[in-house]
Structures are given as structure tokens and as C-alpha cells.
Design a protein around this motif. Structure first.
Motif, PDB file in Angstrom:
ATOM      1  N   HIS A   1      -6.829 -11.731  14.308  1.00  0.00           N
ATOM      2  CA  HIS A   1      -5.708 -12.277  15.088  1.00  0.00           C
ATOM      3  C   HIS A   1      -4.476 -12.432  14.201  1.00  0.00           C
ATOM      4  O   HIS A   1      -3.353 -12.101  14.599  1.00  0.00           O
ATOM      5  N   GLY A   2      -4.697 -12.960  12.993  1.00  0.00           N
ATOM      6  CA  GLY A   2      -3.574 -13.169  12.089  1.00  0.00           C
ATOM      7  C   GLY A   2      -2.909 -11.870  11.675  1.00  0.00           C
ATOM      8  O   GLY A   2      -1.674 -11.763  11.659  1.00  0.00           O
ATOM      9  N   ALA A   3      -3.711 -10.873  11.331  1.00  0.00           N
ATOM     10  CA  ALA A   3      -3.159  -9.587  10.905  1.00  0.00           C
ATOM     11  C   ALA A   3      -2.362  -8.932  12.028  1.00  0.00           C
ATOM     12  O   ALA A   3      -1.257  -8.404  11.809  1.00  0.00           O
ATOM     13  N   LEU A   4      -2.909  -8.963  13.239  1.00  0.00           N
ATOM     14  CA  LEU A   4      -2.214  -8.350  14.370  1.00  0.00           C
ATOM     15  C   LEU A   4      -0.942  -9.116  14.719  1.00  0.00           C
ATOM     16  O   LEU A   4       0.078  -8.518  15.080  1.00  0.00           O
ATOM     17  N   PHE A   5      -0.984 -10.445  14.595  1.00  0.00           N
ATOM     18  CA  PHE A   5       0.197 -11.263  14.836  1.00  0.00           C
ATOM     19  C   PHE A   5       1.315 -10.913  13.857  1.00  0.00           C
ATOM     20  O   PHE A   5       2.473 -10.736  14.255  1.00  0.00           O
ATOM     21  N   LEU A   6       0.983 -10.781  12.580  1.00  0.00           N
ATOM     22  CA  LEU A   6       2.007 -10.436  11.589  1.00  0.00           C
ATOM     23  C   LEU A   6       2.543  -9.029  11.832  1.00  0.00           C
ATOM     24  O   LEU A   6       3.755  -8.793  11.744  1.00  0.00           O
ATOM     25  N   ALA A   7       1.636  -8.090  12.122  1.00  0.00           N
ATOM     26  CA  ALA A   7       2.086  -6.727  12.385  1.00  0.00           C
ATOM     27  C   ALA A   7       3.040  -6.692  13.579  1.00  0.00           C
ATOM     28  O   ALA A   7       4.101  -6.046  13.529  1.00  0.00           O
ATOM     29  N   GLN A   8       2.679  -7.399  14.639  1.00  0.00           N
ATOM     30  CA  GLN A   8       3.552  -7.447  15.820  1.00  0.00           C
ATOM     31  C   GLN A   8       4.885  -8.110  15.484  1.00  0.00           C
ATOM     32  O   GLN A   8       5.947  -7.653  15.919  1.00  0.00           O
ATOM     33  N   SER A   9       4.840  -9.189  14.712  1.00  0.00           N
ATOM     34  CA  SER A   9       6.065  -9.896  14.348  1.00  0.00           C
ATOM     35  C   SER A   9       7.018  -8.999  13.573  1.00  0.00           C
ATOM     36  O   SER A   9       8.240  -9.053  13.761  1.00  0.00           O
ATOM     37  N   PHE A  10       6.461  -8.167  12.695  1.00  0.00           N
ATOM     38  CA  PHE A  10       7.280  -7.265  11.887  1.00  0.00           C
ATOM     39  C   PHE A  10       7.556  -5.933  12.582  1.00  0.00           C
ATOM     40  O   PHE A  10       8.240  -5.078  12.024  1.00  0.00           O
ATOM     41  N   GLY A  11       7.041  -5.737  13.789  1.00  0.00           N
ATOM     42  CA  GLY A  11       7.264  -4.489  14.501  1.00  0.00           C
ATOM     43  C   GLY A  11       6.474  -3.326  13.937  1.00  0.00           C
ATOM     44  O   GLY A  11       6.895  -2.164  14.046  1.00  0.00           O
TER      45      GLY A  11
ATOM     46  N   GLU B   1      11.570 -14.715  -4.933  1.00  0.00           N
ATOM     47  CA  GLU B   1      10.786 -13.549  -4.526  1.00  0.00           C
ATOM     48  C   GLU B   1      11.582 -12.649  -3.583  1.00  0.00           C
ATOM     49  O   GLU B   1      11.518 -11.415  -3.683  1.00  0.00           O
ATOM     50  N   LEU B   2      12.331 -13.242  -2.665  1.00  0.00           N
ATOM     51  CA  LEU B   2      13.148 -12.444  -1.754  1.00  0.00           C
ATOM     52  C   LEU B   2      14.293 -11.762  -2.502  1.00  0.00           C
ATOM     53  O   LEU B   2      14.577 -10.579  -2.288  1.00  0.00           O
ATOM     54  N   GLU B   3      14.924 -12.509  -3.384  1.00  0.00           N
ATOM     55  CA  GLU B   3      16.082 -11.967  -4.097  1.00  0.00           C
ATOM     56  C   GLU B   3      15.703 -10.775  -4.963  1.00  0.00           C
ATOM     57  O   GLU B   3      16.417  -9.761  -4.980  1.00  0.00           O
ATOM     58  N   LYS B   4      14.607 -10.864  -5.667  1.00  0.00           N
ATOM     59  CA  LYS B   4      14.264  -9.765  -6.569  1.00  0.00           C
ATOM     60  C   LYS B   4      13.815  -8.511  -5.821  1.00  0.00           C
ATOM     61  O   LYS B   4      13.818  -7.416  -6.387  1.00  0.00           O
ATOM     62  N   ARG B   5      13.495  -8.660  -4.540  1.00  0.00           N
ATOM     63  CA  ARG B   5      13.156  -7.496  -3.720  1.00  0.00           C
ATOM     64  C   ARG B   5      14.333  -7.026  -2.870  1.00  0.00           C
ATOM     65  O   ARG B   5      14.224  -6.025  -2.169  1.00  0.00           O
ATOM     66  N   GLY B   6      15.420  -7.773  -2.888  1.00  0.00           N
ATOM     67  CA  GLY B   6      16.557  -7.435  -2.040  1.00  0.00           C
ATOM     68  C   GLY B   6      16.261  -7.618  -0.570  1.00  0.00           C
ATOM     69  O   GLY B   6      16.823  -6.922   0.282  1.00  0.00           O
ATOM     70  N   MET B   7      15.394  -8.575  -0.248  1.00  0.00           N
ATOM     71  CA  MET B   7      14.996  -8.816   1.137  1.00  0.00           C
ATOM     72  C   MET B   7      15.722 -10.033   1.692  1.00  0.00           C
ATOM     73  O   MET B   7      16.134 -10.921   0.947  1.00  0.00           O
TER      74      MET B   7
ATOM     75  N   LYS C   1       0.822  -1.204   0.000  1.00  0.00           N
ATOM     76  CA  LYS C   1       0.000   0.000   0.000  1.00  0.00           C
ATOM     77  C   LYS C   1       0.861   1.261   0.000  1.00  0.00           C
ATOM     78  O   LYS C   1       0.517   2.267  -0.621  1.00  0.00           O
ATOM     79  N   SER C   2       2.014   1.199   0.676  1.00  0.00           N
ATOM     80  CA  SER C   2       2.886   2.367   0.783  1.00  0.00           C
ATOM     81  C   SER C   2       3.654   2.651  -0.505  1.00  0.00           C
ATOM     82  O   SER C   2       4.232   3.722  -0.658  1.00  0.00           O
ATOM     83  N   GLY C   3       3.682   1.661  -1.407  1.00  0.00           N
ATOM     84  CA  GLY C   3       4.457   1.796  -2.630  1.00  0.00           C
ATOM     85  C   GLY C   3       5.890   1.331  -2.491  1.00  0.00           C
ATOM     86  O   GLY C   3       6.619   1.249  -3.479  1.00  0.00           O
ATOM     87  N   LYS C   4       6.312   0.994  -1.277  1.00  0.00           N
ATOM     88  CA  LYS C   4       7.676   0.522  -1.035  1.00  0.00           C
ATOM     89  C   LYS C   4       7.618  -0.710  -0.140  1.00  0.00           C
ATOM     90  O   LYS C   4       7.348  -0.617   1.061  1.00  0.00           O
ATOM     91  N   ALA C   5       7.865  -1.879  -0.711  1.00  0.00           N
ATOM     92  CA  ALA C   5       7.760  -3.124   0.049  1.00  0.00           C
ATOM     93  C   ALA C   5       8.972  -3.322   0.955  1.00  0.00           C
ATOM     94  O   ALA C   5      10.114  -3.260   0.502  1.00  0.00           O
ATOM     95  N   ARG C   6       8.700  -3.577   2.216  1.00  0.00           N
ATOM     96  CA  ARG C   6       9.744  -3.919   3.185  1.00  0.00           C
ATOM     97  C   ARG C   6       9.530  -5.311   3.772  1.00  0.00           C
ATOM     98  O   ARG C   6      10.394  -5.823   4.478  1.00  0.00           O
ATOM     99  N   GLN C   7       8.355  -5.874   3.523  1.00  0.00           N
ATOM    100  CA  GLN C   7       8.062  -7.240   3.953  1.00  0.00           C
ATOM    101  C   GLN C   7       7.393  -7.988   2.802  1.00  0.00           C
ATOM    102  O   GLN C   7       6.821  -7.381   1.897  1.00  0.00           O
ATOM    103  N   LEU C   8       7.463  -9.313   2.878  1.00  0.00           N
ATOM    104  CA  LEU C   8       6.822 -10.180   1.900  1.00  0.00           C
ATOM    105  C   LEU C   8       5.982 -11.212   2.646  1.00  0.00           C
ATOM    106  O   LEU C   8       6.498 -11.939   3.502  1.00  0.00           O
ATOM    107  N   VAL C   9       4.695 -11.263   2.316  1.00  0.00           N
ATOM    108  CA  VAL C   9       3.777 -12.237   2.908  1.00  0.00           C
ATOM    109  C   VAL C   9       3.335 -13.191   1.805  1.00  0.00           C
ATOM    110  O   VAL C   9       2.766 -12.762   0.800  1.00  0.00           O
ATOM    111  N   VAL C  10       3.611 -14.472   1.993  1.00  0.00           N
ATOM    112  CA  VAL C  10       3.293 -15.491   0.988  1.00  0.00           C
ATOM    113  C   VAL C  10       2.185 -16.392   1.520  1.00  0.00           C
ATOM    114  O   VAL C  10       2.326 -17.009   2.585  1.00  0.00           O
ATOM    115  N   PHE C  11       1.067 -16.443   0.791  1.00  0.00           N
ATOM    116  CA  PHE C  11      -0.070 -17.293   1.140  1.00  0.00           C
ATOM    117  C   PHE C  11       0.064 -18.641   0.446  1.00  0.00           C
ATOM    118  O   PHE C  11       0.338 -18.705  -0.763  1.00  0.00           O
ATOM    119  N   LEU C  12      -0.175 -19.721   1.184  1.00  0.00           N
ATOM    120  CA  LEU C  12      -0.129 -21.070   0.644  1.00  0.00           C
ATOM    121  C   LEU C  12      -1.507 -21.704   0.819  1.00  0.00           C
ATOM    122  O   LEU C  12      -1.948 -21.960   1.946  1.00  0.00           O
TER     123      LEU C  12
END
Length: 227
Positions: A209-219, A96-102, A12-23
Motif C-alpha cells: 500500500h505504501g509503495a503504491l501510494f508513493l508511486a501514485q503521489s509522484f505520478g 538533502e534537497l539542496e544538494k540534489r537540486g530538488m 535504481k535508474s541512476g538519476k534521482a528525481r525524488q527523495l524518500v526519507v525514512f524516519l
């Protein structure tokens, strides 16, 4: 080894700092979960979301996909399945991580049902642990050897949250507690949430719960009044 891909939602910010992969689960595809990424953009504005389609067509649901076959007749088929599917998933995550430099600590895996089996199996075997693993309605697949077999020493381990429906008819709620106990045996602490009255699915409480857990995990600080 076939490459995999699927629908995406950009940060949403236009600059990705995290990657969330759904399986996704057995017989579904990436489109089944990517909408959650759209719902979570406000919680994780700096996250890219991607939901790859599993590599195989599903024999029981030809319009859907599977990470590995399920007959429910062979007690070891899940173990063999996660082992066989892991290299394809790992290659996708690496790219996916490599192309984002993450790095790995910018990664979260979110699975549903069979996708949870893959998220836990692959995530716990990455050389460096992902930041978080969120598993809905699934189970930690254990092999015939010790619970921690074939795992690198991940320090720190991933943050783990297991979410399960109390009335799940496909993978009973006991699977969540068994998985949490097995993770504890591996020195991987796990949080859990039981959705009362829910079957094999994800409800709104589980999504929050899931959204808040991920947000907390990523600070990431979540301000509810400004979402």
C-alpha cells in the motif's frame, strides 16, 4: 544543533528525481527502515532513499536512537518533543534537497511510530508541503492550542496515508482514526489502511500500500508484470 545522517540507497535508474526519507521509531536507528527502500526501488526507480539516525541516544535502548525522550508519564512530552526535534530534521531535509537540486514537491517522508510523529509534525510545517507523508503505526501529535496552530498555509497540502496494525499494543488503532480526523480539521485529506491482526509493526500489505501510494503521489506508473 547536531547534524544527522544515516544509510542510503541510490536511485535504481541512476538519476534521482525524488527523495524518500525514512524516519525510524523510538529505540531503533536508520538501519531499521532502509531495507524498505531497497524493496521499493522497483516501484520508485527514480528515487533516492535515506534513513537518518535520530539525533539522541535512547535512554531505554542504548544501542538505539530517539527523536525525543518518552517516559509515558507526561501528557505533553510528545508535543514538546516534536517541537524540539523539528529544527534538526528540517535542516537535514533542506540539505538533502539542496544538494540534489530538488524542490519540496520531490520529497516524501515515511515514518514509523515516533518517526511518524516527526514526519507529520515537520511535514505539515514545511513552507511548501512535501509531495507525500506516509505514516506507519504512529499518531499526529497535537499541542495544547488549536490543531492547526503554527502551520503555514500549504497549497496544495501533502498527500497523506496512515497505515496501522489492528492489534497495535503500543499505539492503539484508534490513534489512526483520531489522526485522520484531526488532519481533516486542518484541511489535509488522509487515506488510511488497517492491517488486520497486526501489532506494532509493518506487514507486507502495508508495504505494498505504501509503495503504491508513493508511486501514485509522484505520478509514477507501476507495471506489476515488469517489476
Amino acid at each position: 544543533m547536531a547534524a544527522i545522517d544515516g544509510p542510503r540507497v541510490t536511485a535504481k535508474s541512476g538519476k534521482a528525481r525524488q527523495l524518500v526519507v525514512f524516519l525510524h521509531g523510538f529505540g531503533a536507528d536508520g538501519a531499521d527502515l532502509i531495507e524498505i527502500g531497497r524493496q521499493w526501488r522497483s516501484f520508485l526507480p527514480d528515487a533516492d532513499f535515506v534513513a537518518p539516525h535520530a539525533p539522541e541516544r535512547c535512554a531505554m535502548s542504548p544501542m538505539g536512537r530517539q527523536w525525543f525522550p518518552l517516559t509515558m508519564r507526561d501528557p505533553d512530552e510528545r508535543w514538546r518533543g516534536v517541537i524540539a526535534a523539528r529544527p534538526t530534521l528540517d535542516a537535514f531535509l533542506d540539505e538533502e534537497l539542496e544538494k540534489r537540486g530538488m524542490d519540496e514537491r520531490s520529497l516524501a517522508l515515511v515514518g514509523f511510530s515516533q518517526g511518524t510523529m516527526m514526519a507529520l509534525h515537520a511535514g505539515l510545517r514545511r513552507r511548501v508541503a512535501p509531495r507525500a507523508i506516509l505514516g506507519y503505526s504512529g499518531i499526529l501529535v497535537l499541542g495544547p492550542a488549536q490543531p492547526g496552530a503554527e502551520r503555514p498555509a500549504q497549497n496544495p497540502p501533502p498527500n497523506v496515508l496512515l497505515v496501522h496494525g489492528e492489534e497495535d499494543e503500543l499505539i492503539p488503532i484508534d490513534a489512526m482514526m483520531l489522526s485522520a480526523n484531526s488532519l481533516a480539521d486542518m484541511n489535509v485529506p488522509a487515506q488510511w489502511h488497517m492491517s488486520a491482526g497486526l501489532g506494532h509493526g509493518i506487514d507486507n500489505a502495508g508495504l505494498i500500500h505504501g509503495a503504491l501510494f508513493l508511486a501514485q503521489s509522484f505520478g509514477v506508473k507501476v507495471e506489476f508484470g515488469r517489476r
